[in-house]
Write an enzyme that holds these catalytic residues in place. Structure first.
Site, short mmCIF file in Angstrom:
data_model
loop_
_atom_site.label_atom_id
_atom_site.label_comp_id
_atom_site.label_asym_id
_atom_site.label_seq_id
_atom_site.Cartn_x
_atom_site.Cartn_y
_atom_site.Cartn_z
N GLY A 196 -18.60 -1.74 -3.21
CA GLY A 196 -19.61 -2.43 -4.01
C GLY A 196 -19.04 -3.12 -5.20
N TYR A 228 -2.24 1.66 -9.95
CA TYR A 228 -1.05 2.53 -9.86
C TYR A 228 0.20 1.69 -9.58
CZ TYR A 228 -2.49 2.00 -5.03
OH TYR A 228 -2.89 1.46 -3.83
N THR A 264 -9.24 -1.29 2.61
CA THR A 264 -8.96 -1.77 1.26
C THR A 264 -9.20 -3.27 1.17
OG1 THR A 264 -7.38 -1.63 -0.56
CG2 THR A 264 -6.44 -2.06 1.62
N SER A 323 0.84 -1.21 0.00
CA SER A 323 0.00 0.00 0.00
C SER A 323 0.87 1.26 0.00
CB SER A 323 -0.90 0.02 1.23
OG SER A 323 -1.54 1.26 1.31
N ARG A 357 -17.41 -8.30 -17.22
CA ARG A 357 -17.48 -9.77 -17.32
C ARG A 357 -18.88 -10.25 -16.93
NH1 ARG A 357 -13.53 -12.71 -13.22
NH2 ARG A 357 -14.78 -11.44 -11.80
N LYS A 408 -13.66 -4.21 1.69
CA LYS A 408 -14.49 -3.07 1.28
C LYS A 408 -15.98 -3.31 1.50
CE LYS A 408 -11.38 -1.33 -2.26
NZ LYS A 408 -11.32 -0.88 -3.65
N LEU A 412 -7.08 2.46 -13.41
CA LEU A 412 -7.13 2.84 -12.00
C LEU A 412 -5.98 2.24 -11.20
CD1 LEU A 412 -10.90 2.86 -11.08
CD2 LEU A 412 -9.51 4.53 -12.30
N GLY A 443 -17.99 -3.66 -8.47
CA GLY A 443 -17.64 -2.65 -9.45
C GLY A 443 -17.77 -1.26 -8.82
N GLY A 444 -17.35 -1.17 -7.57
CA GLY A 444 -17.51 0.08 -6.81
C GLY A 444 -16.85 1.27 -7.49
P1 ATR Z 1 -13.45 -2.04 -6.96
O1 ATR Z 1 -14.10 -1.73 -5.64
O2 ATR Z 1 -11.99 -1.76 -6.98
O3 ATR Z 1 -14.20 -1.46 -8.11
P2 ATR Z 1 -14.74 -4.56 -7.31
O4 ATR Z 1 -15.95 -3.89 -6.80
O5 ATR Z 1 -14.36 -5.89 -6.76
O6 ATR Z 1 -13.49 -3.63 -7.08
O7 ATR Z 1 -14.85 -4.64 -8.90
C1 ATR Z 1 -13.93 -5.36 -9.64
C2 ATR Z 1 -14.30 -5.28 -11.12
O8 ATR Z 1 -13.29 -5.96 -11.85
C3 ATR Z 1 -15.61 -5.96 -11.46
O9 ATR Z 1 -16.20 -5.26 -12.53
C4 ATR Z 1 -15.15 -7.37 -11.89
O10 ATR Z 1 -16.02 -8.01 -12.79
P3 ATR Z 1 -17.28 -8.86 -12.25
O11 ATR Z 1 -18.34 -7.86 -11.91
O12 ATR Z 1 -17.65 -9.74 -13.40
O13 ATR Z 1 -16.81 -9.63 -11.05
C5 ATR Z 1 -13.88 -7.01 -12.61
N1 ATR Z 1 -12.92 -8.14 -12.66
C6 ATR Z 1 -12.13 -8.56 -11.66
N2 ATR Z 1 -11.37 -9.60 -12.06
C7 ATR Z 1 -11.71 -9.83 -13.36
C8 ATR Z 1 -11.27 -10.79 -14.36
N3 ATR Z 1 -10.31 -11.69 -14.09
N4 ATR Z 1 -11.83 -10.71 -15.60
C9 ATR Z 1 -12.76 -9.79 -15.88
N5 ATR Z 1 -13.22 -8.88 -14.98
C10 ATR Z 1 -12.70 -8.89 -13.75
#
Ligand code: ATR
Length: 251
Positions: free
Chosen positions: A97, A196, A69, A22, A122, A73, A194, A99-100
């Site tokens: 959330g 880094y 983190t 982090s 996905r 979350k 997003l 896809g937060g």
């Molecule tokens: P954050 O809070 O950082 O947005 P998240 O809420 O867990 O994290 O969202 C992760 C995103 O990455 C989601 O859109 C997830 O897709 P799903 O909704 O289908 O789960 C996407 N994601 C994560 N790993 C993935 C992978 N290997 N292939 C495609 N999409 C992926």
């Protein structure tokens, strides 16, 4: 002389697992140093099994504020209701959330007045849910589809800003890419990730090869940290200090 921790030092922190990589402690401790605040920001490695105990412990120890983190979350919410009544300072929970991050960005862009938004995911129904929320509450400008090579290259043809909000390509899996072949990407499209760490993901490197301007997630991390800090301290961070943080490299 460098200020030392003493009996008046107050504690801020971040909980997550893993937490070793982090960069938030660096940003927050830099803010404390520049603003001459007797605070220290500590990374706490907290497993999912220990989350409830950790939140109780943070409260018992009088920790003034903390960020949350991966992987907490979502699970943190159930413990925060109880905590937040008593501790306003704990208000700065990161975006939550499925896809937060995508949801937060989409709302901001819609409110800023962009012409249209396309979300590819996905799990197509999650993207659809975000679109419904935008179309019903802000403006009818968004559409969604599933994330695959054909859809991606069809939709990005007339796209001005392309943003990867997935964690694909994040350290240590640095060679992974959400879409391998950016066939229809134009050089005029601004491409953001997003992530880094690494500072240039495989996705950004591919877009750069296509001649696109690329932007990584460092700015978002810095602004999110500044927002949390402003809530905790009830102060406004000036542009000068913001720029110092933005210029710090994250490599
Ligand atoms: P954050 O809070 O950082 O947005 P998240 O809420 O867990 O994290 O969202 C992760 C995103 O990455 C989601 O859109 C997830 O897709 P799903 O909704 O289908 O789960 C996407 N994601 C994560 N790993 C993935 C992978 N290997 N292939 C495609 N999409 C992926």
């Amino acid at each position: 002389m460098e200020k030392l921790i003493n009996g008046y030092t107050k504690i801020l922190g971040i909980i997550g697992d893993p937490i070793e990589h982090s960069l938030s402690p660096g940003i927050h401790n830099t803010l404390c140093k520049y603003l001459n605040l007797n605070y220290v920001y500590i990374p706490f490695k907290v497993s999912s099994e220990q989350l409830e105990n950790a939140v109780k412990g943070l409260k018992a120890l009088g920790v003034m504020g903390f960020n949350v983190t991966i992987p907490h979350k979502k699970n943190i919410i159930q413990y925060l209701d109880e905590v937040s009544k008593e501790a306003l300072l704990m208000g700065a929970v990161n975006t939550i959330g499925a896809g937060g991050a995508a949801r937060g960005i989409t709302v901001s862009l819609a409110l800023e007045g962009v012409q249209s938004i396309t979300i590819l995911n996905r799990t197509a129904q999650k993207a659809k849910a975000i679109c419904t929320m935008i179309n019903e509450n802000v403006k009818n400008i968004s559409r969604s589809d599933s994330l695959n090579y054909e859809n991606f290259n069809r939709y990005i043809e007339d796209c001005d800003i392309l943003i990867n909000t997935t964690s694909i390509g994040m350290h240590p899996d640095i060679h992974a890419c959400p879409i391998e072949n950016l066939t229809s990407l134009k050089s005029s499209t601004v491409v953001c990730d997003l992530i880094y760490n690494p500072s240039k993901t495989a996705f950004l490197a591919n877009a750069e090869k296509k001649g696109c301007k690329i932007i990584n997630g460092w700015g978002m991390l810095v602004f999110q940290a500044i927002n949390a800090f402003e809530i905790w301290m009830d102060i406004k961070i000036n542009d000068n200090l913001t720029n110092i943080l933005l210029q710090k490299t994250n490599s």
